[in-house]
Scaffold this active site. Structure first.
Site, short mmCIF file in Angstrom:
data_model
loop_
_atom_site.label_atom_id
_atom_site.label_comp_id
_atom_site.label_asym_id
_atom_site.label_seq_id
_atom_site.Cartn_x
_atom_site.Cartn_y
_atom_site.Cartn_z
CE LYS A 80 60.42 140.69 168.13
NZ LYS A 80 62.02 139.62 168.83
CB SER A 155 62.34 140.10 172.69
OG SER A 155 62.97 140.05 171.17
CB SER A 179 64.55 137.55 170.56
OG SER A 179 65.00 138.15 171.45
#
Lengths: 488, 488
Positions: A80, A155, A179
């Site tokens: 990420k 997210s 997330s």
């Protein structure tokens, strides 16, 4: 050699050990798959195939020399965009950090490298991890591989979508309010948030420091446990990381812990706002556990209805301070229009941050302001303790708690983009877990009639990952949801 | 109406530690700009602070020296404000729970003359807390440049109660505080190097009133003379305003060193809202009571306690003790010399007169101030010198010569005496002959002595000393002259 990219770490590790494949072959398969599908999925912000292949080659050489490290050696893992990897862009999907390259590795990356993993690409996310759909990325929106018209969740939407689309063997995400778990549920993969303090936050660009945790996305519970085993531990660079008195052995736990368990089901998580298909699916999963001899205990987490407001006070307060360093002075976006220190700050921040980030900074600044601090921040911290104590009471009776991960399956792109409150409710079942600092995992539990994945959340006791994995693993092994892949 | 001033000070002292407050980056004064930084100092994305325990211990030691209560637990807060010298745009400090609570500092006011000891009194402290120093901004013609070397250096902030009433008291306080801090090895307190900085809160009120007037805060006082001048200026300014029937505005002011005036920096309305909240990256610090007790046991004697002891137990005069106790090194040198020979007065004299004179003479040539440790002399040199004088090996007169020689060469005094044949002559035959010559040659002095003027003997001693090159034992000489005159 077909479909290497959809295999699990465990399968690939066995193939590598048997000499049936190489890290270069696996990495190349992932690179090729990404080249083939990422135009549609858009999970990646950037990637460096040569760098990944060089790491893969080194792994193969290690193995050839008889020095293979373990099950992660040679496995490509996507990262990420909020986790620092040395010499790679670290943009947090924000224009603010458009040209920033990290000079160091996050501790979790250091540990994965030590385990021989191949660090692969930069995965899309909501800007600075603020959002539940990945629509807040300043670069592009990632699509849910199960239905490209829908969002992958957020997210860590890029990390989840890449898994579902076979663009990595495993990925890392971060989870501040859901997330990891929410996008894992929406994309039909395993996603896990550890107990606060289990994995170092060093190198994770802070959103809300007291809630943020790094965690894995994987195809199976077993794979997630492997990644956790490699990354956990006290880090001298993170004062909030915790040394456990006894080092856990998740692989052994998965073998040995077979239940039956006492499982709690909180009434509050099945009320207003839950999609009927999701509700039915999770009830079916609960029934399965019951059929296996587990005792299902109706529990109450009475303060969970306050979790969302408490979260949006605590998280935004911390974020308003954490994001203050992005100011136009040094490594961030700098406005051309800045004339002095004050306009340098205001113009650069005005231009560099997206709407959702600004919204949260303003909210966080407000709740910390003189005269409001006691009414908001201090009060929220008190309620946070009540939320934790609800869980503690529940865990006096049960081994783990079962809930839906998300109240709904993946929704259409743009559907909630203009309604922040609706978007915030996407995390209604995950947020209280962060506030309490507990571990939780989302595993695939089936599909809606229209073919969208649904996730079951298993919440464990603090540092009770071993039991949590075992509970999740039992369900996964008895169902084939984790083996389903989307048609792309 | 007559007004009296009420003054409180906030003193920032750089705590001397090998590394910075929250990271392993080193610190020293005068290094090339931005060379003493690392990712944490610069607040790069993903970095976290890690506490330097040495700074905690040194600050606790400072607190103990100043009679503070050491907190059971201290905590870290974020002070949020945007300024380009602050890499994170927040400062880690201790707002709610400081390390040291209360305390008091004994100060010595100037006496009526330099040689007369002034009045002592105590100044009450509010607290001492630790925080991190920001970077340093330098404003050039068209741009402002930042040096982050100083950023993250541990800073102890000592806050007094509004407990002083004149610039003289404030300066006396700072001098005494500085001495104590240097004594305890916590900081070198060089104001020119920014190791000690002072803000002054000043208000005035009608004499006899117990209500505090509106105060102003004067920032950026970086020398004793600035402290003195700015406080006097502020008292005068406020007095004039009140006498003209005006009101004092609560504000922050800045002292302009060159112009010798202060100007308003910001009013109360413009004051920052620092939005303090507990730092989520650092754990609270539990102060180990056993360790605190250890630190307390290791504390050096406070300078004014030492001065009192020297005056009382060693019967040394203020003129000597004030010099000896100004400097811990000097007093330790003195005490070590006493171990060789317990003659406090003689040794104190050698140190405060001869040694300091020679050191300052060297400094004038070599330009840098020399400290005792830089001279070739050890306490044993001075002790031995005093000893051989008391034992009658050499006279005091010859002692001066030996001192000069040993300061230059570093040879021990007994070695010098032997090498140069300076041993006192106790040869009564030779001296008696010389005495007879002196008596015969100066009838006038003999007459005066006989009339009861003892001092007249000096005129007779002179030629004998001259003839023996000072080596005659003065006591023996006295006795002999008296005997010969009485007989004659």
């Amino acid at each position: 050699m077909s479909d290497l990219h959809f295999k699990t770490i465990t399968e690939l590790a066995a193939m590598l050990a048997a000499g049936e494949t190489t890290s270069v072959a696996i990495t190349q398969a992932v690179i090729d798959r990404t080249a083939a599908v990422d135009d549609k999925v858009k999970a990646f912000l950037s990637s460096d195939a040569d760098d990944a292949l060089a790491q893969a080659k080194a792994s193969d050489e290690r193995r050839a020399a008889g020095k293979a490290i373990g099950p992660l050696d040679g496995i490509p893992i996507g990262i990420k965009d909020t986790l620092a990897v040395k010499d790679q862009p670290l943009r947090c999907a924000s224009k603010m950090l458009e040209n920033y390259v990290s000079p160091f590795d996050a501790t979790c990356i250091v540990k994965l490298r030590e385990a021989g993993a191949v660090i692969w690409g930069r995965l899309n996310m909501d800007e600075f991890a603020m959002g539940s759909s990945t629509e807040n990325s300043a670069y592009h929106t990632t699509c849910n591989p199960w239905d490209l018209e829908t969002i992958p969740g957020g997210s860590s939407g890029g990390s989840a979508a890449a898994m579902a689309a076979g663009e990595a063997i495993a990925t890392l995400g971060t989870d501040t309010g859901g997330s990891i778990r929410q996008p894992a549920a929406l994309c039909g993969v395993v996603g896990m948030k550890p107990t606060y303090g289990l994995i170092s936050r060093y190198g994770l660009v802070a959103f809300a420091s007291s809630l943020d945790q790094v965690g894995p996305f994987a195809r199976t519970v077993e794979d997630a446990a492997l990644l956790m085993q490699a990354m956990l531990g006290k880090d001298p660079l993170d004062s909030t990381s915790i040394e456990q008195p006894e080092a856990p052995d998740y692989a052994a736990a998965l073998k040995e812990k077979k239940g039956p368990w006492k499982l709690g089901v909180p009434a509050e998580f099945f009320g207003e706002g839950i999609d009927p298909e999701v509700k039915a699916n999770i009830e079916k999963a609960i029934d399965w556990y019951k059929s296996q001899g587990c005792e299902i205990v109706n529990i109450s987490l009475p303060h969970s209805e306050l979790a969302v407001p408490v979260y949006y006070i605590v998280a935004t307060a911390e974020a308003s301070s954490n994001l203050a360093r992005f100011d136009g002075v040094r490594y961030t976006h700098r406005s051309e229009e800045s004339k002095d220190a004050m306009t340098l700050f205001t113009k650069s921040r005005g231009e560099g941050f997206g709407d959702e980030v600004k919204r949260r900074i303003i909210l966080g600044t407000y709740v910390l302001s003189s005269g409001y601090y006691d009414a908001y921040y201090l009060r929220a911290q008190k309620v946070r303790r009540l939320i934790l104590s609800d869980f503690e009471k529940a865990f006096e009776q049960v081994d783990a708690i079962l809930t839906p991960t998300s109240p709904t399956p993946a929704f259409k792109r743009g559907e909630r983009a203009d309604d922040p409150l609706a978007m915030y409710l996407s995390d209604i079942y995950t947020i209280s877990v962060n506030l309490a600092g507990l571990p939780a995992i989302s595993i695939p539990s089936g599909f809606t009639e229209s073919g969208l994945p649904i996730g079951l959340q298993v919440i464990g006791k603090a540092f009770g990952e071993a039991d949590m994995f075992a509970v999740a693993n039992a369900f996964e092994k008895a169902h084939d949801y984790a083996q389903q892949t989307p048609k792309l | 109406m007559n007004y009296e001033a009420v003054i409180g000070l906030e003193i920032h002292v750089q705590v001397k530690t090998r590394t910075k407050m929250f990271t392993a980056a080193p610190y020293e004064y005068g290094a090339a700009p931005n060379t003493l930084t690392d990712a944490v100092v610069l607040g790069l994305p993903g970095t976290l602070p890690v506490l330097n325990h040495a700074a905690i211990e040194k600050c606790a030691k400072l607190g103990l020296m100043l009679g503070c209560e050491i907190a059971e637990e201290c905590k870290w807060d974020r002070k949020n404000y945007f300024y380009p010298d602050s890499p994170k745009n927040y400062q880690l400090t201790q707002n709610e729970q400081p390390l040291c609570i209360g305390g008091k500092v004994e100060i010595e006011l100037p006496g009526p003359s330099r040689n007369v000891e002034g009045e002592h009194r105590w100044v009450i402290l509010n607290r001492i807390h630790l925080e991190e120093d920001p970077g340093k901004l330098t404003h050039e013609a068209f741009e402002t440049v930042i040096d982050f070397n100083r950023a993250g250096v541990p800073l102890a902030e000592i806050v007094t109660e509004p407990d002083m009433s004149s610039s003289t008291e404030a300066v006396a306080f700072l001098n005494c505080l500085r001495n104590i801090i240097i004594y305890a090895g916590i900081s070198d307190c060089d104001m020119e190097k920014g190791q000690m900085r002072c803000d002054a809160n000043v208000s005035i009120r009608p004499v006899g009133s117990d209500k505090l007037g509106t105060r102003t805060e004067m920032k950026n006082l970086n020398s004793m003379s600035n402290v003195k001048a700015s406080i006097e200026y502020e008292i005068q300014r406020q007095t004039e305003i009140l006498e003209d029937g005006g009101n004092i505005t609560q504000e922050t002011r800045r002292w302009d060193v060159d112009k010798g005036i202060s100007f308003s920096l910001r009013s109360k309305e413009e004051a920052h809202d620092y939005r303090y909240f507990p730092d989520p990256d650092l754990m609270p610090v539990q102060m180990d009571r056993a360790r605190v007790a250890e630190l307390e046991a290791e504390l050096p004697e406070r300078p004014l306690d030492k001065q009192r002891r020297y005056q009382k137990d060693l019967e040394l005069p203020f003129t000597i003790t004030s010099v000896l106790c100004q400097d811990r090194e000097l007093s330790e040198f003195f005490e070590a010399a006493l171990e060789t020979h317990n003659a406090p007065k003689a040794i104190a004299n050698y140190i405060t007169n001869d040694l300091l004179r020679e050191l300052s003479a060297v400094s004038e040539h070599g330009e840098s101030a020399h400290s005792v440790s830089q001279s070739k002399l050890t306490p044993a040199h001075i002790g031995t010198l005093a000893k051989i004088i008391d034992e009658g090996v050499i006279s005091k007169q010859i002692g001066k010569e030996v001192f000069t020689e040993m300061f230059a060469t570093g040879d021990m005094p007994d070695v010098i005496v032997e090498k140069k044949g300076l041993e006192q002559s106790n040869d009564t035959g030779e001296i008696e002959a010389l005495c007879r010559e002196a008596i015969a040659g100066n009838a006038k002095a003999v007459g005066q002595y006989k009339e009861g003027n003892e001092k007249a003997l000096n005129a007779l001693k002179g030629p004998v000393m001259k003839a023996t090159k000072g080596k005659a034992n003065p006591a023996m000489l006295d006795e002999l002259l008296k005997k010969l005159i009485d007989e004659g």
